[in-house]
Design a protein around this motif. Structure first.
Motif, short mmCIF file in Angstrom:
data_model
loop_
_atom_site.label_atom_id
_atom_site.label_comp_id
_atom_site.label_asym_id
_atom_site.label_seq_id
_atom_site.Cartn_x
_atom_site.Cartn_y
_atom_site.Cartn_z
N TYR A 103 -12.56 29.71 13.77
CA TYR A 103 -12.35 28.38 13.17
C TYR A 103 -11.32 28.53 12.05
CZ TYR A 103 -13.49 23.87 10.97
OH TYR A 103 -13.44 22.61 10.45
N PHE A 150 -8.57 18.22 4.21
CA PHE A 150 -8.69 19.47 4.98
C PHE A 150 -8.47 19.20 6.46
CE2 PHE A 150 -13.04 17.85 4.88
CZ PHE A 150 -13.60 18.22 6.09
N ARG A 176 -9.53 26.76 8.86
CA ARG A 176 -9.77 25.67 7.91
C ARG A 176 -8.65 25.57 6.88
NH1 ARG A 176 -13.88 22.73 5.61
NH2 ARG A 176 -14.31 22.19 7.78
N GLY A 236 -15.99 16.64 18.44
CA GLY A 236 -15.38 17.18 17.21
C GLY A 236 -14.92 18.60 17.47
C1 COI Z 1 -15.57 18.87 13.25
O1 COI Z 1 -16.23 18.38 14.14
O2 COI Z 1 -14.70 19.68 13.47
C2 COI Z 1 -15.83 18.48 11.87
O3 COI Z 1 -15.13 17.72 11.31
C3 COI Z 1 -16.99 19.10 11.23
C4 COI Z 1 -16.56 19.93 10.07
C5 COI Z 1 -16.50 19.07 8.84
C6 COI Z 1 -17.46 21.09 9.90
#
Ligand code: COI
Length: 362
Positions: free
Chosen positions: A139, A73, A141, A305
């Motif tokens: 966000y 992902f 995904r 992140g």
């Molecule tokens: C991020 O910091 O974007 C991550 O990878 C966390 C995500 C798995 C919710």
């Protein structure tokens, strides 16, 4: 059916769920927008992909991914620019990393320009789902998984790429409040030669028990040590980790293959260099972190992140020994990095790097 482009067909949802959203209580990854993008890989090629209403998907109990975890992902974000346009932050980096992960998991590449186009088209369709407040974002995904049905252990013949959108607030409910971290010396997240550099479900599954046990002991998250010596720092929770030791910003090197090459990690390193901060990517022993603290040289610790952007670490606990970093307050570098990145993402700060991808297909 309404066609906005030659390739990606859009089927609009009959009604929108947006009226039911409580924008003040978004949390992270709990609310999903009206549409998804779906592309299918069959007979050695990807179809043109389509945007359809968000709905459940059918699969057989023998779908290989359920058994063998051939799934990867990505995570990226779209923002309302203060000038009224829409920005997606560094989608080219996610396009590249998706294919690096795909390569490690023996999955087909998805062409980078098509990935960016799919993300852009979906964000354009879902533009009313991009939250307005600073600190919030849409966000995005993307998830790719093997979709053939069989029980022998081998890679799938068929795959799906699905892109989901979720309006989010801060990843941690506490926002930029420093977190309390347990250094795990029992469990590891990834090993040399393993999957650590790929954004794949197995790494997150490997983290769950340690996270649960840490929470039961009153910690927010786990700091991972390397899987070979259990001596060198790898990551924190699901994020990369950075230390300010003396006047240097230090982060673990990616060359062991056990650490995810974070887009925010790369962004912070580039900004730090520009701001005249000395940076170093190298192996860091946990004992070095504690020694630096002892000498009064451990100024800041923070995670990086896409979800949280920056997550300051206020306390570390390793084998029962707790250290408090910067009085359990966010440090100046972490704060400046957060503000600079959010500023660029929202168009408040000039994007001198070409990191902002403008959505033009509205
Ligand atoms: C991020 O910091 O974007 C991550 O990878 C966390 C995500 C798995 C919710």
């Amino acid at each position: 059916m309404n066609v906005i482009d030659d390739n990606i067909k859009v089927t609009k949802a009959k009604s929108s769920r947006i009226e039911n959203v409580n924008w003040d209580a978004l949390g992270f990854g709990k609310v999903f927008s009206d549409h998804i993008f779906v592309a299918e890989f069959k007979n050695g090629q990807w179809d043109e992909g389509k945007i359809i209403p968000y709905s459940s998907m059918e699969f057989e109990p023998t779908m290989c991914t359920l058994h063998y975890g051939q799934t990867i992902f990505e995570g990226l974000k779209a923002y309302n620019d203060i000038d009224g346009s829409i920005n997606i932050f560094r989608p080219d980096r996610n396009a590249k990393r998706l294919n690096n992960s795909a390569n490690r998991l023996v999955m087909p590449d998805f062409p980078e320009e098509r990935f960016i186009e799919a993300v852009e088209r979906l964000v354009a369709v879902e533009k009313s789902w991009i939250p307005k407040e600073r600190g919030q974002a849409l966000y995005i995904r993307p998830v790719m998984f093997g979709s053939s049905n069989f029980l022998g252990v081998h890679s799938s013949d068929e795959y799906k790429l699905v892109i989901i959108c979720s309006p989010v607030a801060s990843y941690y409910a506490a926002g930029l409040k420093p977190v309390n971290i347990l250094v795990s010396h029992e469990y590891v997240r990834a090993v040399r030669g393993g999957l650590g550099m790929a954004k794949t479900a197995a790494n997150y599954a490997a983290s769950l028990l340690a996270g649960k046990e840490a929470k039961a002991k009153g910690f927010d998250q786990v700091l991972w040590l390397d899987g070979v010596h259990q001596e060198y720092v790898d990551e924190v929770g699901a994020m990369n980790i950075m230390f300010v030791i003396g006047d240097e910003l230090v982060t673990p090197t990616l060359d062991q293959g056990s650490i995810l090459p974070g887009v925010t990690r790369e962004t912070v390193l580039a900004l730090a260099k520009e701001k005249g901060i000395r940076t170093s990517e190298r192996r860091i022993r946990i004992s070095e972190v504690y020694d630096a603290h002892e000498r009064g040289e451990l100024k800041e610790v923070f995670g990086t992140g896409t979800a949280a952007i920056i997550s300051p670490v206020g306390k570390l606990n390793y084998k029962g020994k707790e250290i408090v970093i910067n009085n359990n307050e966010i440090g100046p570098i972490a704060h400046d990095m957060y503000e600079t990145i959010v500023g660029i993402q929202r168009g408040e700060t000039e994007d001198t790097h070409g990191w902002v991808h403008k959505v033009t297909t509205i």
